[in-house]
Design a protein around this motif. Sequence first.
Motif, mmCIF file in Angstrom:
data_model
loop_
_atom_site.group_PDB
_atom_site.id
_atom_site.type_symbol
_atom_site.label_atom_id
_atom_site.label_comp_id
_atom_site.label_asym_id
_atom_site.label_seq_id
_atom_site.Cartn_x
_atom_site.Cartn_y
_atom_site.Cartn_z
ATOM 1 N N GLY A 1 4.330 55.426 30.355
ATOM 2 C CA GLY A 1 3.931 55.228 31.607
ATOM 3 C C GLY A 1 4.280 53.691 32.003
ATOM 4 N N THR A 2 5.257 53.096 31.030
ATOM 5 C CA THR A 2 5.888 51.763 31.508
ATOM 6 C C THR A 2 7.077 52.001 32.310
ATOM 7 N N THR A 3 7.042 51.354 33.474
ATOM 8 C CA THR A 3 8.003 51.827 34.608
ATOM 9 C C THR A 3 8.876 50.340 34.986
ATOM 10 N N ALA A 4 8.461 49.419 34.261
ATOM 11 C CA ALA A 4 8.994 47.905 34.312
ATOM 12 C C ALA A 4 8.898 47.044 33.195
ATOM 13 N N THR A 5 10.009 46.330 32.704
ATOM 14 C CA THR A 5 9.933 45.575 31.737
ATOM 15 C C THR A 5 10.488 44.321 31.702
ATOM 16 N N ARG A 6 10.146 43.129 30.958
ATOM 17 C CA ARG A 6 10.879 41.982 30.799
ATOM 18 C C ARG A 6 11.264 41.832 29.207
ATOM 19 N N THR A 7 12.491 42.142 29.106
ATOM 20 C CA THR A 7 12.856 42.232 27.801
ATOM 21 C C THR A 7 13.819 41.025 27.235
ATOM 22 N N HIS A 8 13.475 40.403 26.135
ATOM 23 C CA HIS A 8 14.181 39.565 25.477
ATOM 24 C C HIS A 8 15.430 40.205 24.905
ATOM 25 N N VAL A 9 16.640 39.732 24.892
ATOM 26 C CA VAL A 9 17.660 40.144 24.344
ATOM 27 C C VAL A 9 18.520 39.073 23.507
ATOM 28 N N ASP A 10 18.577 39.570 22.228
ATOM 29 C CA ASP A 10 19.230 38.289 21.526
ATOM 30 C C ASP A 10 20.778 38.237 21.944
ATOM 31 N N VAL A 11 20.927 36.788 21.959
ATOM 32 C CA VAL A 11 22.149 36.316 22.248
ATOM 33 C C VAL A 11 22.321 35.211 21.269
ATOM 34 N N ASP A 12 23.513 35.566 20.380
ATOM 35 C CA ASP A 12 23.838 34.632 19.310
ATOM 36 C C ASP A 12 25.523 34.797 18.975
ATOM 37 N N GLU B 1 12.694 49.824 35.343
ATOM 38 C CA GLU B 1 13.464 48.565 35.891
ATOM 39 C C GLU B 1 13.341 47.398 34.786
ATOM 40 N N VAL B 2 14.598 46.853 34.554
ATOM 41 C CA VAL B 2 14.606 46.090 33.403
ATOM 42 C C VAL B 2 15.245 44.659 33.938
ATOM 43 N N GLU B 3 14.236 43.762 33.598
ATOM 44 C CA GLU B 3 14.645 42.166 33.613
ATOM 45 C C GLU B 3 15.118 41.752 32.298
ATOM 46 N N ILE B 4 16.063 40.723 32.147
ATOM 47 C CA ILE B 4 16.505 40.336 30.975
ATOM 48 C C ILE B 4 16.239 38.848 30.798
ATOM 49 N N VAL B 5 15.977 38.675 29.502
ATOM 50 C CA VAL B 5 15.597 37.281 29.074
ATOM 51 C C VAL B 5 16.831 36.942 27.987
ATOM 52 N N ALA B 6 17.805 35.979 28.148
ATOM 53 C CA ALA B 6 18.803 36.050 27.279
ATOM 54 C C ALA B 6 18.131 35.084 25.923
ATOM 55 N N PHE B 7 17.990 35.607 25.012
ATOM 56 C CA PHE B 7 17.244 34.986 23.964
ATOM 57 C C PHE B 7 17.843 34.547 22.763
ATOM 58 N N PRO B 8 17.418 33.216 22.143
ATOM 59 C CA PRO B 8 18.476 32.807 21.023
ATOM 60 C C PRO B 8 17.500 32.997 19.801
ATOM 61 N N GLN B 9 17.547 34.042 19.392
ATOM 62 C CA GLN B 9 16.553 34.444 18.100
ATOM 63 C C GLN B 9 16.937 33.501 16.925
ATOM 64 N N ASP B 10 18.171 32.976 16.795
ATOM 65 C CA ASP B 10 18.366 32.169 15.589
ATOM 66 C C ASP B 10 18.577 30.678 15.786
ATOM 67 N N GLY B 11 17.796 30.207 16.882
ATOM 68 C CA GLY B 11 17.898 28.983 17.282
ATOM 69 C C GLY B 11 18.793 28.544 18.384
ATOM 70 N N VAL B 12 18.746 27.460 18.844
ATOM 71 C CA VAL B 12 19.713 26.806 20.152
ATOM 72 C C VAL B 12 20.502 25.887 19.564
ATOM 73 N N LEU B 13 20.124 24.587 19.343
ATOM 74 C CA LEU B 13 21.027 23.537 18.846
ATOM 75 C C LEU B 13 21.372 23.635 17.529
ATOM 76 N N ARG B 14 20.781 24.197 16.726
ATOM 77 C CA ARG B 14 21.241 24.418 15.174
ATOM 78 C C ARG B 14 22.633 25.241 15.264
ATOM 79 N N ARG B 15 22.981 26.048 16.073
ATOM 80 C CA ARG B 15 23.834 27.227 16.010
ATOM 81 C C ARG B 15 24.904 26.540 17.180
ATOM 82 N N PRO B 16 25.860 25.702 16.952
ATOM 83 C CA PRO B 16 26.777 25.448 18.191
ATOM 84 C C PRO B 16 27.277 26.504 18.813
#
Length: 400
Positions: A116-127, A150-165
Amino acid sequence: MTSLLLADVRPWGGDPVDVAIVDGVIAEITPTGTQAAGSQAADQKVVDGRGLLALPGFVNAHAHVDKSWWGQPWVSYGGEPTTQGRIAHERAERDKYGIPSVAGATAVLREFLRHGTTATRTHVDVDLGVGLRGIANVREAAAELGDAVEVEIVAFPQDGVLRRPGVLELLDKAAAEGATSIGGLDPASIDRDPVGQLDALFEIAEGRGVGIDIHLHDRGDLGAFQYELIIERTRQAGLAGKVNVSHGFALGELAPARRTEMVYQLGAAGISWTTVAPVNSAPLPWREMRTAGVAIGLGTDGIRDLWSPYGDGDLLQVARGFARLHGLRTDEDLTYAVELATTYGAAFVHRENHGLTPGARADIVLLDAENAPDALVRAPRRELVIAGGQVVVHDGELQV
């Protein structure tokens, strides 16, 4: 023009009504059997709701649909049981299981629909390993299902931000290409530079006009310190209504006076909160949050991924977990838990109108239950699911 009449349903357990749907939107709601003779279009399809309970479509405000092994052979749990250990294990093993993939994301979205879920905000790994491939996969999966979810996307830095240039550049590119938010992850314990990570994320958000959604697992004073930094930057950037904290376990652990002050600062800054209501976490001060205007969203988190073997995509089960964690007992409070998973989830997917009301996208779930509290405690199968005016589940079986 497409027209559908959903006859004889009970919104939130109330009196029976007929719901007229035109071009995927709820056009009219009338007491059952009172629609004027001849007002139905000649090609209108009629679906018998059999007097079942009707709820709005569920909104999953925190998901990770890009990295599930749902539908594949069983994957044994491995790696160290810490945030850093889980990150390292996932990076080492994900290619073996085809993560991310269109097929994997499609399988998860189909389970969302089944429940019954018809909309989601999903994190998606970006690395640096997957680039923006996961985002492309999730978009393709949603399209394969006709955008029933209906899908909304959060670009997600699963492995960290600054520590991965290079990750900041990927986040900026994702925002430029349509991600509605960019993510952050434990600025203090992962990047070990909370000011640096947050300043960099807020700079992108301001420049690209997107939101920020930060995973915060850090506990106690360390977690609270990062809330203060986020509040400060949200106010300075004028991003009220566009910043969310995911998990935020420390909030429920603070001393009462400090917790109350923090909640009202969060509310004044326009910061929202998403939780998956894990059984071993401290309860959130949800009544204070409600009074202070801190929106709460419910999510499934990962669904059988390399972090955890649990999950089936049923947000009603998550709502029940929230109710049990917080000791909800009265009909009013149990209904509130269902509202968190439905109506109150609208803001997390940028919907102004999400409910059983004219003008809303026709996302409707039918269950064999007396009322919302009964549905919550039993979580019966979804008998019928309508997504955007299309029947996608009938007699509990997927039609897409």
